[in-house]
Enzyme design. Structure first.
Site, PDB file in Angstrom:
ATOM      1  N   GLY A  26       2.895   8.926  -4.021  1.00 33.12           N
ATOM      2  CA  GLY A  26       1.578   9.215  -4.573  1.00 33.12           C
ATOM      3  C   GLY A  26       0.871  10.239  -3.736  1.00 33.12           C
ATOM      4  O   GLY A  26       1.489  11.014  -3.007  1.00 33.12           O
ATOM      5  N   ASP A 139      -4.738  -2.576   0.589  1.00 34.04           N
ATOM      6  CA  ASP A 139      -4.263  -1.860  -0.606  1.00 34.04           C
ATOM      7  C   ASP A 139      -3.349  -2.763  -1.435  1.00 34.04           C
ATOM      8  O   ASP A 139      -2.255  -2.364  -1.839  1.00 34.04           O
ATOM      9  CB  ASP A 139      -3.539  -0.578  -0.217  1.00 34.04           C
ATOM     10  CG  ASP A 139      -3.416   0.403  -1.389  1.00 34.04           C
ATOM     11  OD1 ASP A 139      -4.195   0.280  -2.359  1.00 34.04           O
ATOM     12  OD2 ASP A 139      -2.544   1.287  -1.331  1.00 34.04           O
TER      13      ASP A 139
END
Length: 805
Positions: A26, A139
């Site tokens: 990402g 996260d």
């Protein structure tokens, strides 16, 4: 990533890790698959993007990654190595998990409730473990939850924390964004807690609890709570100000819905205080987190109520006893530690009516009450083994209170007639013998949970107390599984010739409920003890015990019994560092667990660490002062420390408590030998030897007889040992001891070498600090044999075996 940067990464990895292909990534990192040539395995390599790395202190990032690498828990994908490229881009490696991410699973549709709860429990276990070590994930999202072989594991632990901690300065990236020291939220907007989204510097572990709540909502409802928000800004605004819609999925119970709603509270203080609290709530929610069992809906409800009711008992006893006068002082086993102590002894319930087949159930009810009550802050419980000594005792409540050093006594009895069970319970003030409460209950024998629930509720109601906050689950909602577990624990506690029945009962519990972690742990612990009581090689039980412990760990990594089992396995594999670590982990999970302290002392004693072992054994005895095995080992260790009178007194007391248990008999003879009381040792050995057939302990009998001048009987035992087959469990240790009777040091060393060369079935089944071995311990052959046990540099190879005097 450009080719030159990939080349830089490969140069940084060296020749051991060879990049294979890019897996994706990402905005924060790029992900590669690499081959670890040295170990023949695949690993994942993640390297931070240049834009993100430009604003970081790579040194600080690496330090934080090393902290994350310390996490070793079956539901956490560990960090293996870390470094930086020549351009300063941080990278780290993790094992390659064969499976798929939860995100991929969710794209295929709704996950079944039982499977979803299992995943959520695994994630919660990982978070609870990390939070206990001060590490927050920051996260949590479906992309970082990987599913493999039916188990969920969490990846990228500590990475967001490392990024946050290593930001150094504002850095214009050229695309309109900026990284700054403060006020930047690192994570994924769809799963960020409100305080994390606003860059609050006080963000802590409760941000992970919020993210877990979002994950749980999405798994059970089949959609994100704010799925209609289509931009990161809108998503962030919803987390900050918009309440999550109620879960309407039929599969989620009201208790689970309430738990998730609490986790999604905007105010961190309104969420559960810890992931351990989340786990406890999951366990008592009335839903199991694995394959469905045969338990009825009523049993599952009873299990949830049981935990609540038992807390009422705990709060009640603590409230009442804190207002009661202290018992009279006593020099007995366990004096109260302070005048204001809230303290209780739960005496094992008696099975009346001549039906001994129900003893397991009577003892099990009291044992479960003890388990729950031991976790209540401020309440001190008398140890299980100590309390068990007074089952069916004729002592009054006042005498029991004096002896056990507690202010409150809970006694009970059980009678079974057909399918009905009648339980009578009585709570007494130990200071004056006054009965505070007494009642009788009748219940269907097939519903153990309901019986315990009624008992606990009645005690709490009688004392008119408020509900506490500590909850503990029995671990299964299957009555058959629980019954078989109680039977196994009864056999394990009592030892004796039917010891192998414990494994049979635990197996039956597992067949009834394969997700019952306590049964798996119990099986592993019982297996590791089996070779000390029956003629079964450790090499035969170790593989089975490993499998059972691994399964228990995967199901419930926060159960102290799991880590006691792992400590025992590590010790029998002579991995002393891991044995110590697992014992300490069990203690950190339950500081009142006497067996965890005993295990820690056992491991240290077998390394010749006399002073360290004594600290652990003493603490174990304080917690459970009438446990024969604890008293025996502390006694031998005290003798090793030169405190001969104290050591012998404890060892003899242990023998008096368990006169037919061969290991305790041998430990008593060891303490006598260390104290130089050879005539007494020979006298006792002469009485015991005819009752002993186990070669592991016969050698010690022969040695004690010889040292006390009874050479004829000692020689007969030695000859008997020599006639036994070489592969009989314990025979080489028996021969080692007996050959020293005649001064055959060469033969004794040969026996030691044979034990080491076969399967290591010698240590830690003996106390090598025993002076019996002084005649051979400085020989090079002794030290060489000790390498098999990773003890070649231990105090055991010193002239006095590590004894302090």
């Amino acid at each position: 990533m450009t080719a030159p940067l990939r080349d830089q990464l490969q140069r940084s990895l060296g020749d051991t890790l060879l990049l294979q292909r890019e897996l994706g990534g990402g905005g924060m990192s790029r992900v590669f698959l690499a081959r670890d040539e040295a170990l023949g395995r695949d690993v994942v390599v993640k390297v931070l993007s240049p834009e993100l790395a430009a604003g970081l202190s790579t040194e600080r990032f690496t330090r934080e990654i090393k902290l994350a690498a310390s996490l070793q828990e079956p539901h956490i994908v560990p960090v293996l190595t870390a470094g930086t490229t020549s351009d300063g881009l941080p990278w780290f490696t993790m094992p390659f998990v064969a499976g798929e991410s939860l995100r991929v699973v969710l794209t295929r549709g709704t996950v079944p409730t039982a499977e979803a709860l299992g995943i959520l429990r695994n994630v919660a276990q990982a978070l609870a473990y990390a939070h206990a070590r001060g590490i927050v994930h920051r996260d949590i999202k479906p992309d970082n939850v990987l599913l493999s072989s039916g188990t969920a594991v969490v990846a990228d632990f500590g990475i967001a924390k490392a990024l946050n901690a290593s930001r150094t300065q504002a850095n214009n990236t050229g695309d309109g964004t900026a990284l700054t020291q403060a006020g930047m939220a690192i994570g994924t907007p769809a799963y960020m807690a409100p305080e994390q989204a606003t860059g609050d510097s006080s963000t802590d572990h409760r941000a992970d609890i919020y993210a877990w709540g979002v994950l749980a909502y999405e798994l059970l409802q089949g959609a994100h709570p704010f799925a209609d928000r289509t931009t990161p800004a809108a998503m962030t605004a919803a987390h900050i100000a918009t309440p999550a819609p109620a879960i309407t999925a039929l599969g989620a119970s009201p208790a689970v819905r309430a738990l998730i709603a609490q986790c999604l509270a905007k105010d961190p203080a309104a969420r559960p205080s810890s992931m351990e609290a989340v786990l406890a709530a999951l366990s008592t929610s009335g839903e199991v987190s694995a394959a469905p069992t045969r338990a009825s809906a009523q049993s599952r409800t009873s299990l949830a109520l049981l935990a609540v009711a038992l807390v009422a008992v705990a709060g009640g006893v603590a409230w009442w006893s804190s207002r009661s006068p202290a018992p009279a002082s006593s020099a007995s086993a366990a004096p109260a530690t302070a005048e204001s102590d809230a303290s209780l002894a739960v005496i094992p319930f008696a099975s009346v009516g001549g039906d001994t087949a129900n003893t397991y159930l009577a003892e099990g009810i009291a044992d479960e009450l003890t388990t729950v009550l031991s976790r209540v802050p401020g309440l001190r419980l008398a140890g299980r083994s100590t309390s068990a000594r007074f089952k069916n005792s004729a002592l009054s409540a006042q005498q029991l209170g004096d002896t056990l050093g507690v202010r409150t006594i809970l006694l009970g009895s059980l009678r079974r007639e057909g399918n009905r069970v009648r339980v009578t319970a009585e709570l007494s003030n130990a200071s004056d013998g006054r009965v505070l409460w007494q009642d009788t209950f009748e219940q269907d024998a097939r519903d153990v949970f309901r019986m315990q629930e009624l008992l606990a509720q009645a005690i709490g109601a009688q004392l008119q107390l408020r509900l506490g906050s500590t909850t503990v689950s029995a671990g299964t909602s299957n009555p058959e599984a629980y019954e078989q577990y109680l039977r196994g624990m009864q056999v394990y506690r009592n030892r004796g010739p039917v010891f192998t029945d414990a494994e049979r009962y635990f197996d039956a519990a597992i067949r009834a409920d394969s997700s019952f972690a306590r049964a798996w742990a119990g099986k592993s612990i019982a297996l590791m003890a089996t070779p000390y009581y029956v003629l079964r090689h450790m090499r035969d039980v170790l593989p089975v015990a490993r499998v059972a412990a691994a399964r228990a760990l995967a199901l419930d990594s926060l159960n102290p019994d799991v880590h006691i089992a792992l400590s025992a396995i590590a010790a029998e594999e002579f991995d002393w560092a891991n044995a110590e670590r697992e014992a300490k982990r069990a203690i950190s999970l339950d500081s009142t667990n006497s067996i965890a302290y005993w295990r820690l002392g056992f491991n240290r004693s077998n390394q010749g660490r006399v002073a360290d072992a004594l600290v652990a054994f003493t603490r174990a005895r304080v917690l459970d002062p009438l446990s024969a095995i604890i008293l025996a080992w502390e006694g031998a260790t005290l003798a090793s420390a030169g405190r001969f009178d104290e050591g012998v007194a404890l060892a003899i007391r242990a023998h008096d408590l368990a006169p037919t248990v061969a290991p305790i008999q041998t430990i008593m003879l060891t303490a006598l030998a260390m104290a130089g009381r050879h005539a007494e040792g020979a006298e006792r050995a002469a009485k015991l030897a005819p009752l002993v057939s186990d070669p592991m302990y016969l050698g010690g009998m022969a040695r004690a007889l010889a040292m006390g001048g009874q050479l004829g009987e000692a020689t007969r035992i030695s000859q008997r040992l020599e006639r036994m087959g070489d592969d009989v469990r314990g025979v080489w240790y028996g021969r080692l001891s007996s050959r020293l009777v005649t001064g055959d040091t060469s033969g004794a060393l040969a026996a030691l070498e044979a034990a080491a060369a076969s399967d290591g079935d010698l240590v830690p089944s003996v106390i090598l600090a025993n002076p019996w071995f002084d005649a051979i311990r400085t020989a090079p052959r002794f030290k060489a044999a000790m390498k098999r046990y990773n003890l070649e540099n231990s105090p055991l190879v010193q002239a006095n075996g590590g004894r302090l005097r």
